[in-house]
Design an enzyme around this catalytic site. Structure first.
Site, PDB file in Angstrom:
ATOM      1  N   ASN A 220       0.852  -1.201   0.000  1.00  0.00           N
ATOM      2  CA  ASN A 220       0.000   0.000   0.000  1.00  0.00           C
ATOM      3  C   ASN A 220       0.880   1.241   0.000  1.00  0.00           C
ATOM      4  O   ASN A 220       2.098   1.148  -0.042  1.00  0.00           O
ATOM      5  CB  ASN A 220      -0.951  -0.029   1.204  1.00  0.00           C
ATOM      6  N   ASP A 289      -4.229  -6.275   5.191  1.00  0.00           N
ATOM      7  CA  ASP A 289      -5.237  -7.110   5.851  1.00  0.00           C
ATOM      8  C   ASP A 289      -5.216  -8.536   5.322  1.00  0.00           C
ATOM      9  O   ASP A 289      -5.522  -9.472   6.044  1.00  0.00           O
ATOM     10  CB  ASP A 289      -6.633  -6.501   5.637  1.00  0.00           C
ATOM     11  N   LYS A 299       7.745 -17.415 -10.774  1.00  0.00           N
ATOM     12  CA  LYS A 299       6.976 -16.321 -11.359  1.00  0.00           C
ATOM     13  C   LYS A 299       5.772 -16.875 -12.123  1.00  0.00           C
ATOM     14  O   LYS A 299       5.915 -17.806 -12.924  1.00  0.00           O
ATOM     15  CB  LYS A 299       7.872 -15.520 -12.313  1.00  0.00           C
ATOM     16  N   ASP A 318      -3.977  -9.869  13.301  1.00  0.00           N
ATOM     17  CA  ASP A 318      -4.052  -8.466  13.730  1.00  0.00           C
ATOM     18  C   ASP A 318      -3.023  -8.261  14.852  1.00  0.00           C
ATOM     19  O   ASP A 318      -3.210  -8.732  15.979  1.00  0.00           O
ATOM     20  CB  ASP A 318      -5.468  -8.134  14.209  1.00  0.00           C
ATOM     21  N   ILE A 319      -1.945  -7.552  14.531  1.00  0.00           N
ATOM     22  CA  ILE A 319      -0.826  -7.408  15.478  1.00  0.00           C
ATOM     23  C   ILE A 319      -1.249  -6.586  16.700  1.00  0.00           C
ATOM     24  O   ILE A 319      -1.014  -6.980  17.850  1.00  0.00           O
ATOM     25  CB  ILE A 319       0.376  -6.742  14.774  1.00  0.00           C
ATOM     26  N   LYS A 349     -13.066   1.439  15.961  1.00  0.00           N
ATOM     27  CA  LYS A 349     -11.818   0.683  15.885  1.00  0.00           C
ATOM     28  C   LYS A 349     -11.147   0.600  17.253  1.00  0.00           C
ATOM     29  O   LYS A 349     -10.576  -0.415  17.623  1.00  0.00           O
ATOM     30  CB  LYS A 349     -10.888   1.363  14.864  1.00  0.00           C
ATOM     31  N   LYS A 353     -10.344  -2.997  18.830  1.00  0.00           N
ATOM     32  CA  LYS A 353      -8.971  -3.433  19.082  1.00  0.00           C
ATOM     33  C   LYS A 353      -8.665  -3.491  20.577  1.00  0.00           C
ATOM     34  O   LYS A 353      -7.627  -4.004  20.974  1.00  0.00           O
ATOM     35  CB  LYS A 353      -7.976  -2.485  18.411  1.00  0.00           C
TER      36      LYS A 353
HETATM   37  N1  CTP Z   1      -3.088  -3.284  12.596  1.00  0.00           N
HETATM   38  C1  CTP Z   1      -2.283  -4.322  12.996  1.00  0.00           C
HETATM   39  N2  CTP Z   1      -2.344  -5.512  12.346  1.00  0.00           N
HETATM   40  C2  CTP Z   1      -3.194  -5.714  11.320  1.00  0.00           C
HETATM   41  C3  CTP Z   1      -4.013  -4.649  10.888  1.00  0.00           C
HETATM   42  C4  CTP Z   1      -3.939  -3.447  11.545  1.00  0.00           C
HETATM   43  O1  CTP Z   1      -1.500  -4.151  13.946  1.00  0.00           O
HETATM   44  N3  CTP Z   1      -3.227  -6.877  10.713  1.00  0.00           N
HETATM   45  C5  CTP Z   1      -3.019  -2.007  13.323  1.00  0.00           C
HETATM   46  C6  CTP Z   1      -2.495  -0.851  12.544  1.00  0.00           C
HETATM   47  O2  CTP Z   1      -1.085  -0.726  12.707  1.00  0.00           O
HETATM   48  C7  CTP Z   1      -3.245   0.322  13.145  1.00  0.00           C
HETATM   49  C8  CTP Z   1      -4.569  -0.266  13.536  1.00  0.00           C
HETATM   50  O3  CTP Z   1      -4.366  -1.675  13.658  1.00  0.00           O
HETATM   51  O4  CTP Z   1      -2.639   0.772  14.337  1.00  0.00           O
HETATM   52  C9  CTP Z   1      -5.696   0.005  12.577  1.00  0.00           C
HETATM   53  O5  CTP Z   1      -5.282  -0.326  11.260  1.00  0.00           O
HETATM   54  P1  CTP Z   1      -6.264  -0.114  10.040  1.00  0.00           P
HETATM   55  O6  CTP Z   1      -5.618  -0.666   8.827  1.00  0.00           O
HETATM   56  O7  CTP Z   1      -6.746   1.296   9.999  1.00  0.00           O
HETATM   57  O8  CTP Z   1      -7.499  -0.979  10.469  1.00  0.00           O
HETATM   58  P2  CTP Z   1      -7.916  -2.442  10.201  1.00  0.00           P
HETATM   59  O9  CTP Z   1      -7.729  -3.223  11.444  1.00  0.00           O
HETATM   60  O10 CTP Z   1      -7.212  -2.971   9.001  1.00  0.00           O
HETATM   61  O11 CTP Z   1      -9.477  -2.273   9.927  1.00  0.00           O
HETATM   62  P3  CTP Z   1     -10.258  -1.868   8.565  1.00  0.00           P
HETATM   63  O12 CTP Z   1      -9.586  -2.600   7.464  1.00  0.00           O
HETATM   64  O13 CTP Z   1     -11.633  -2.319   8.844  1.00  0.00           O
HETATM   65  O14 CTP Z   1     -10.195  -0.380   8.459  1.00  0.00           O
END
Ligand code: CTP
Length: 417
Positions: A220, A289, A299, A318-319, A349, A353
């Site tokens: 991204n 995600d 490849k 989700d870390i 969120k 979380k």
């Molecule tokens: N985060 C994480 N691990 C993941 C996804 C997100 O640690 N696999 C953490 C990001 O570093 C950030 C927070 O969670 O601090 C929110 O990340 P964001 O991408 O905005 O949210 P998502 O959990 O991906 O939710 P959504 O896709 O529904 O917006």
């Protein structure tokens, strides 16, 4: 004028004395002076006789826009006490370069030239002394020098490190003066409030990269700038900082421990086992995600049929949520990159979380940029950073990161009170 929102003028309003003792590194001090002035500092230069052999006072006068002081017997000051006046008017005294001989004289408390006299006569509480040593590697390694360095540090001077590498004498090793940019960073850091003194902070930053095959992947637009600014600000605030970074091309902030990873799973593996040993966890990374369910080790090739490869996806762990669920979690700060309805999404969120503080920003308006606007959401409500963010106000990411350290420290203190 310094505004809290512009970290490029980080020394605005600061009055400094820049002292030069004799050494070839004096040529770098001209550039350092230029950077200090650009950062907004008002700089008075004092040079030893030796320093004036390496670079002329004219250069330093032109760059500082002030006459340079060279001698104890300079009669310009009406009371004839430049050694007293100069330190009383300064917020800090930086000697760069500090030669081996100059450090030795400081260690003995000698005062036979204006610069060492000034160092001795300054009130240490009001005008701290910083030293940027510069010398040949053998001189640096000599027990006498190391003994003197330890002595001046014990006497209250802040001895900045030395660089390593090729030296003017043609030898290679430790003892070079830090580069002007590094010295500027050290000085800026020195003036930051130590709101996280002694705390341990773990930070994630940047995007992750999820391979499809050896030459392609999913990622991204996250540049890592906000996370790296957070790491720098945490370090400046006195913390011990570990930064787990996805693939970005940003220099590691000084004094920060960096672990490079590529995928979300690697970031998870680097973070979760370490998290419990930290007091604060800040998740700024834009973690992918999903990842391709099974990356091909070869490849993927077009087969001429016009059919696209069937790439199935799997969800990444989700870390942040995993750290927040630890039995004794660190104080967790999440970031949310949204495209719309920032407040509603940030609130949801934060709950989902299970973190005490969530920092929302609009993804398209932050990725890759040097500035940002934040919305802080906690159990008590929400606040904008900078003030007026909803009316379009923005601030640079380092200035925001510094302010966030204050916000985090305040909440951490009230949680542990
Ligand atoms: N985060 C994480 N691990 C993941 C996804 C997100 O640690 N696999 C953490 C990001 O570093 C950030 C927070 O969670 O601090 C929110 O990340 P964001 O991408 O905005 O949210 P998502 O959990 O991906 O939710 P959504 O896709 O529904 O917006």
């Amino acid at each position: 004028m310094n505004t809290d929102n512009d970290s490029r003028r980080a020394l605005a309003g600061r009055r400094l004395v820049l002292g030069l003792s004799g050494g070839i590194a004096c040529y770098k001090s001209a550039e350092l002076l230029r950077l200090l002035v650009k950062a907004g500092a008002d700089v008075q230069v004092v040079m030893t006789e030796g320093a004036a052999q390496f670079i002329t006072p004219v250069t330093m006068q032109a760059l500082s826009n002030r006459e340079v002081f060279l001698s104890t017997w300079d009669a310009r000051a009406p009371n004839n006490m430049a050694h007293i006046n100069l330190s009383r008017e300064a917020d800090a005294l930086l000697v760069a370069p500090a030669s081996a001989d100059f450090i030795a004289r400081l260690a003995q408390g000698r005062a036979d030239d204006l610069l060492s006299l000034l160092c001795l006569a300054r009130p240490p509480g009001l005008c701290p002394l910083l030293l940027a040593p510069a010398m040949n590697r053998e001189m640096w390694a000599h027990p006498a020098t190391q003994r003197n360095v330890a002595q001046v540090a014990a006497d209250g001077a802040r001895v900045l490190g030395v660089g390593s590498g090729e030296q003017a004498c043609g030898e290679t090793g430790d003892g070079r003066m830090l580069e002007p940019e590094e010295l500027l960073d050290e000085l800026v850091a020195f003036f930051q409030p130590k709101v996280l003194a002694g705390k341990t902070v773990l930070i994630t930053a940047g995007p992750t990269f999820e391979p499809i095959d050896p030459v392609r992947g999913i990622t991204n637009h996250s540049s890592g700038k906000m996370g790296f600014a957070m790491a720098r600000a945490a370090r400046e605030a006195g913390a011990d900082v570990t930064l787990v970074a996805g693939p970005v091309h940003l220099p590691t902030p000084r004094g920060v421990r960096r672990i490079d990873v590529q995928t979300a799973q690697q970031m998870y593996d680097a973070v979760v086992p370490r998290a419990a040993a930290h007091e604060i966890f800040i998740a700024t990374a834009a973690v992918a995600d999903w990842r391709p369910a099974s990356a091909s080790d070869q490849k993927l090739k077009k087969d001429g049929s016009g059919r696209c490869p069937d790439i199935g996806f799997a969800e990444n762990p989700d870390i942040l949520a995993a750290v927040a669920r630890l039995p004794r979690p660190p104080f967790c700060v999440g970031f949310a990159a949204e495209s719309h309805d920032l407040l509603a999404h940030a609130r949801a969120k934060r709950e989902r979380k299970g973190v005490p503080l969530l920092v929302g920003n609009l993804g398209p308006a932050t990725f890759g940029r040097d500035d940002n606007a934040l919305l802080l959401v906690d159990a008590n409500g929400h606040a904008e950073l900078p003030e007026g963010a909803s009316q379009g106000a923005r601030a640079d990411k380092l200035a925001l990161a510094r302010r966030l350290m204050g916000e985090i420290a305040r909440r951490l203190a009230s949680e542990t009170a």
